[in-house]
Scaffold this active site. Structure first.
Site, mmCIF file in Angstrom:
data_model
loop_
_atom_site.group_PDB
_atom_site.id
_atom_site.type_symbol
_atom_site.label_atom_id
_atom_site.label_comp_id
_atom_site.label_asym_id
_atom_site.label_seq_id
_atom_site.Cartn_x
_atom_site.Cartn_y
_atom_site.Cartn_z
ATOM 1 N N GLY A 131 0.841 -1.188 0.000
ATOM 2 C CA GLY A 131 0.000 0.000 0.000
ATOM 3 C C GLY A 131 0.869 1.228 0.000
ATOM 4 O O GLY A 131 2.038 1.179 -0.396
ATOM 5 N N CYS A 187 1.905 0.661 -8.940
ATOM 6 C CA CYS A 187 3.027 1.034 -8.070
ATOM 7 C C CYS A 187 4.306 1.185 -8.880
ATOM 8 O O CYS A 187 5.119 2.057 -8.614
ATOM 9 C CB CYS A 187 3.199 0.018 -6.943
ATOM 10 S SG CYS A 187 3.330 -1.671 -7.503
ATOM 11 N N THR A 235 3.153 4.470 1.256
ATOM 12 C CA THR A 235 4.262 4.592 2.208
ATOM 13 C C THR A 235 3.739 5.075 3.565
ATOM 14 O O THR A 235 4.172 4.585 4.616
ATOM 15 C CB THR A 235 5.299 5.589 1.646
ATOM 16 O OG1 THR A 235 5.657 5.142 0.339
ATOM 17 C CG2 THR A 235 6.537 5.660 2.512
ATOM 18 N N GLU A 286 5.708 -3.291 0.927
ATOM 19 C CA GLU A 286 5.749 -3.009 -0.520
ATOM 20 C C GLU A 286 4.968 -1.715 -0.703
ATOM 21 O O GLU A 286 3.741 -1.719 -0.694
ATOM 22 C CB GLU A 286 5.075 -4.148 -1.302
ATOM 23 C CG GLU A 286 5.761 -5.500 -1.185
ATOM 24 C CD GLU A 286 7.096 -5.549 -1.891
ATOM 25 O OE1 GLU A 286 7.384 -4.640 -2.690
ATOM 26 O OE2 GLU A 286 7.860 -6.483 -1.616
HETATM 27 P P1 NDP Z 1 -3.321 2.303 1.390
HETATM 28 O O1 NDP Z 1 -2.018 2.502 2.064
HETATM 29 O O2 NDP Z 1 -4.352 3.348 1.517
HETATM 30 O O3 NDP Z 1 -4.004 0.951 1.880
HETATM 31 C C1 NDP Z 1 -3.375 -0.306 1.771
HETATM 32 C C2 NDP Z 1 -4.062 -1.289 2.686
HETATM 33 O O4 NDP Z 1 -3.815 -0.930 4.043
HETATM 34 C C3 NDP Z 1 -5.577 -1.328 2.531
HETATM 35 O O5 NDP Z 1 -6.028 -2.648 2.686
HETATM 36 C C4 NDP Z 1 -6.030 -0.468 3.681
HETATM 37 O O6 NDP Z 1 -7.338 -0.741 4.086
HETATM 38 C C5 NDP Z 1 -5.052 -0.874 4.756
HETATM 39 N N1 NDP Z 1 -4.920 0.055 5.874
HETATM 40 C C6 NDP Z 1 -5.290 1.360 5.944
HETATM 41 N N2 NDP Z 1 -4.970 1.871 7.163
HETATM 42 C C7 NDP Z 1 -4.403 0.873 7.875
HETATM 43 C C8 NDP Z 1 -3.828 0.774 9.181
HETATM 44 N N3 NDP Z 1 -3.798 1.815 10.022
HETATM 45 N N4 NDP Z 1 -3.304 -0.409 9.560
HETATM 46 C C9 NDP Z 1 -3.307 -1.475 8.719
HETATM 47 N N5 NDP Z 1 -3.829 -1.435 7.474
HETATM 48 C C10 NDP Z 1 -4.365 -0.277 7.053
HETATM 49 O O7 NDP Z 1 -2.962 2.015 -0.133
HETATM 50 P P2 NDP Z 1 -3.949 1.901 -1.355
HETATM 51 O O8 NDP Z 1 -4.929 0.807 -1.129
HETATM 52 O O9 NDP Z 1 -4.442 3.264 -1.674
HETATM 53 O O10 NDP Z 1 -2.965 1.406 -2.517
HETATM 54 C C11 NDP Z 1 -2.230 2.259 -3.308
HETATM 55 C C12 NDP Z 1 -0.779 2.302 -2.844
HETATM 56 O O11 NDP Z 1 -0.247 0.994 -2.876
HETATM 57 C C13 NDP Z 1 0.100 3.122 -3.770
HETATM 58 O O12 NDP Z 1 0.973 3.923 -3.000
HETATM 59 C C14 NDP Z 1 0.894 2.061 -4.519
HETATM 60 O O13 NDP Z 1 2.134 2.496 -4.995
HETATM 61 C C15 NDP Z 1 1.039 1.007 -3.485
HETATM 62 N N6 NDP Z 1 1.317 -0.281 -4.106
HETATM 63 C C16 NDP Z 1 2.563 -0.814 -3.943
HETATM 64 C C17 NDP Z 1 2.889 -2.006 -4.564
HETATM 65 C C18 NDP Z 1 4.226 -2.622 -4.367
HETATM 66 O O14 NDP Z 1 4.345 -3.809 -4.612
HETATM 67 N N7 NDP Z 1 5.254 -1.920 -3.948
HETATM 68 C C19 NDP Z 1 1.927 -2.706 -5.424
HETATM 69 C C20 NDP Z 1 0.656 -2.078 -5.490
HETATM 70 C C21 NDP Z 1 0.379 -0.895 -4.856
HETATM 71 P P3 NDP Z 1 -8.549 0.132 3.513
HETATM 72 O O15 NDP Z 1 -8.429 0.117 2.022
HETATM 73 O O16 NDP Z 1 -9.703 -0.616 4.007
HETATM 74 O O17 NDP Z 1 -8.363 1.518 4.073
#
Ligand code: NDP
Length: 502
Positions: free
Chosen positions: A219, A275, A221, A241
């Site tokens: 997700g 990403c 950073t 990641e």
């Molecule tokens: P987020 O960081 O918003 O969310 C990622 C996940 O974390 C979601 O399931 C989210 O739940 C959950 N989450 C949110 N808050 C918390 C918390 N406090 N504790 C634990 N989990 C939590 O990312 P996005 O979903 O918006 O994804 C996009 C991002 O992911 C981009 O920055 C992208 O670059 C990155 N990414 C990186 C990849 C890699 O391999 N390096 C591959 C694909 C994407 P909820 O959605 O329910 O809020």
């Protein structure tokens, strides 16, 4: 996504919506902390059974699951299309890559992780030394919405193949895909080795605190830092990641047309929500004009809309449109020019391709993850400048080089976890290559042998084969033994040449 009040004061369900139309795709439970803990407890029981199987037996179970996913891939792609808005064809491509990774992980786990002998060395020649990689137990996987199948599969498949059970928390935008995976797994294997918990950020936070043995987070950073802080409370290890700001470098001898084609696809496919998507391009001054003309020409016919023929879908989350708009506006305010699109490209649900030039290197569009179908193109004097500018962000996920002669040399000097040469994002489709970043893009690896080891701990065993010639690990050690050890060490390691001082 909206929450529904179905119990006094608590949201117990939420809806996932089609981002192209706003239609409700599904209603899902918001799992509470207690429910997450219960899922982890069930997973721990299942892990006891799963980890006791041989690698071949696990391979057979995972292959059965792979068969079910493959036979129903149309259904899965349709669900991915509805939850994220991505074109059906793109969803099929994502699913195909995910299936391929599952096959690789299942088929290679034994080879990579099983016990093997290593040399004990001369000093410890009386020992037989072995190392093997054992499962951690229960792995919590937290996934994003942009690649709801491929991205979490990079952790789920590798963690399962290594002998762990998994509790998966999909993004609140794509819970249906997560549930579909857990359901098909249960149908295929019959034990709840893969479970899903749904909800919002709080459910993810609960998973970090639920006693799992590792968290694999994909997700942003910013959320990655919160996950790591929560995991620190219980010394739970994490693999992060996170985001990227990937660059393409185009050298003077590159196939310019191919570079333009790859740049456009890397920047705009999945509506730029990748990403490892292309966000910046540095082009040698000798081919800059030719490259920009080719890129513009190819981009002209590309449109984001909700027609069946659309190659670009909607922007999945409303907040992301604000980020994209602010990056374009900042670039323009600071002297950049939009040679295609602009601020007006950011619509209600869709964002049209935007190409920016003359953008200062310290602006948002060059330094921060935009996550939209936009790209900055800059002219550079030589490859030294291209490499320096590529490396001048806090991210380090992927990168791309187009060059006939110097591809490997340039790639080796880019500070990123992965580089594609004369292709774009190709490394993600090679299951034997590790995937992950450095800096703000995170740490740890999924995919490949490193991805399997990420979900294990190394177990080292030294077995005494015969009594040592020198007794060293005893209070009965003699002065003579000390002298003999000194002689042996001098003989083995005392010959290094002295480097003259300058
Ligand atoms: P987020 O960081 O918003 O969310 C990622 C996940 O974390 C979601 O399931 C989210 O739940 C959950 N989450 C949110 N808050 C918390 C918390 N406090 N504790 C634990 N989990 C939590 O990312 P996005 O979903 O918006 O994804 C996009 C991002 O992911 C981009 O920055 C992208 O670059 C990155 N990414 C990186 C990849 C890699 O391999 N390096 C591959 C694909 C994407 P909820 O959605 O329910 O809020």
């Amino acid at each position: 996504m909206t929450q529904t009040e179905t119990r006094a004061g608590t949201a117990t369900t939420f809806e996932s919506l089609d981002p192209a139309t706003g239609d409700v795709v599904g209603v899902h439970p918001v799992h509470t902390e207690e429910e997450v803990r219960a899922a982890v407890a069930r997973a721990r029981e299942a892990a006891a059974w799963w980890s006791a199987l041989s690698y071949d037996e696990r391979d057979r179970h995972l292959s059965a699951w792979k068969g079910v996913i493959t036979r129903r891939v149309g259904q899965l792609a349709d669900l991915m299309h509805r939850e994220t808005g991505k074109p059906h064809g793109d969803a099929m491509l994502e699913a195909a890559l995910g299936i391929d990774h599952l096959a690789w992980a299942a088929g290679h786990a034994g080879k990579v992780l099983k016990r093997r002998r290593v040399s004990a060395g001369l000093v410890m020649a009386n020992q037989a030394a072995t190392v093997e990689y054992l499962p951690l137990g229960v792995v919590g996987v937290i996934g994003p919405w942009n690649y709801p199948l491929f991205t979490p599969m990079g952790s789920i498949a590798y963690a399962l193949a290594a002998g762990n059970a998994v509790v998966f928390k999909p993004s609140e935008y794509t819970p249906g895909v997560g549930e579909w995976l857990a359901q098909t797994f249960l149908e295929s294997v019959g034990h709840p080795v893969l479970q899903v918990v749904t909800g919002l950020g709080d459910t993810g936070a609960a998973l970090c605190r639920a006693g799992v043995d590792k968290v694999a987070f994909t997700g942003s950073t910013a959320t990655g830092k919160r996950v790591m802080a929560a995991c620190a409370e219980t010394l739970t290890p994490v693999v992060i990641e996170a985001g990227g700001k990937d660059a393409v470098i185009v050298d003077a001898d590159a196939d310019v047309d191919a570079a333009a084609d790859a740049t456009l696809w890397g920047a705009c496919s999945n509506a730029g929500q990748t990403c490892t998507g292309v966000e910046r391009v540095y082009v040698h001054e000798r081919v800059y004009d030719e490259f920009l003309a080719a890129l513009l020409d190819k981009a002209k016919g590309l449109r984001a809309d909700d027609s069946a023929e659309a190659q670009l879908g909607p922007i999945t989350t409303p907040q992301q449109r604000d980020v994209i708009r602010s990056h374009i506006q900042d670039a323009l305010d600071r002297g950049g020019r939009a040679v295609l699109g602009g601020v007006e490209s950011v619509g209600e649900r869709f964002v049209q391709p935007t190409i920016l030039v003359d953008v200062p290197e310290d602006s948002l569009a060059v330094q921060e993850e935009t996550f939209g179908p936009t790209v900055t193109v800059a002219k550079v004097r030589d490859m030294e400048e291209a490499i320096a500018r590529t490396n001048a962000t806090r991210y380090g996920l992927g990168s791309t080089v187009f060059s006939k002669e110097r591809g490997m040399e340039i790639a080796a000097r880019i500070r990123s976890g992965m580089t594609a040469i004369n292709g774009v994002i190709t490394f993600a489709g090679v299951p034997s290559l590790p995937f992950g970043g450095v800096g703000d893009s995170g740490f740890g690896r999924i995919h490949g042998p490193d991805g399997l080891k990420e979900f294990t701990y190394a177990k080292a065993i030294a077995r005494q084969r015969f009594k040592p010639l020198l007794t060293l690990t005893s209070f009965t050690r003699t002065d003579k033994a000390d002298q003999q050890l000194a002689q042996m060490i001098t003989m083995l390691h005392g010959r290094g040449t002295t480097i003259p001082k300058r």
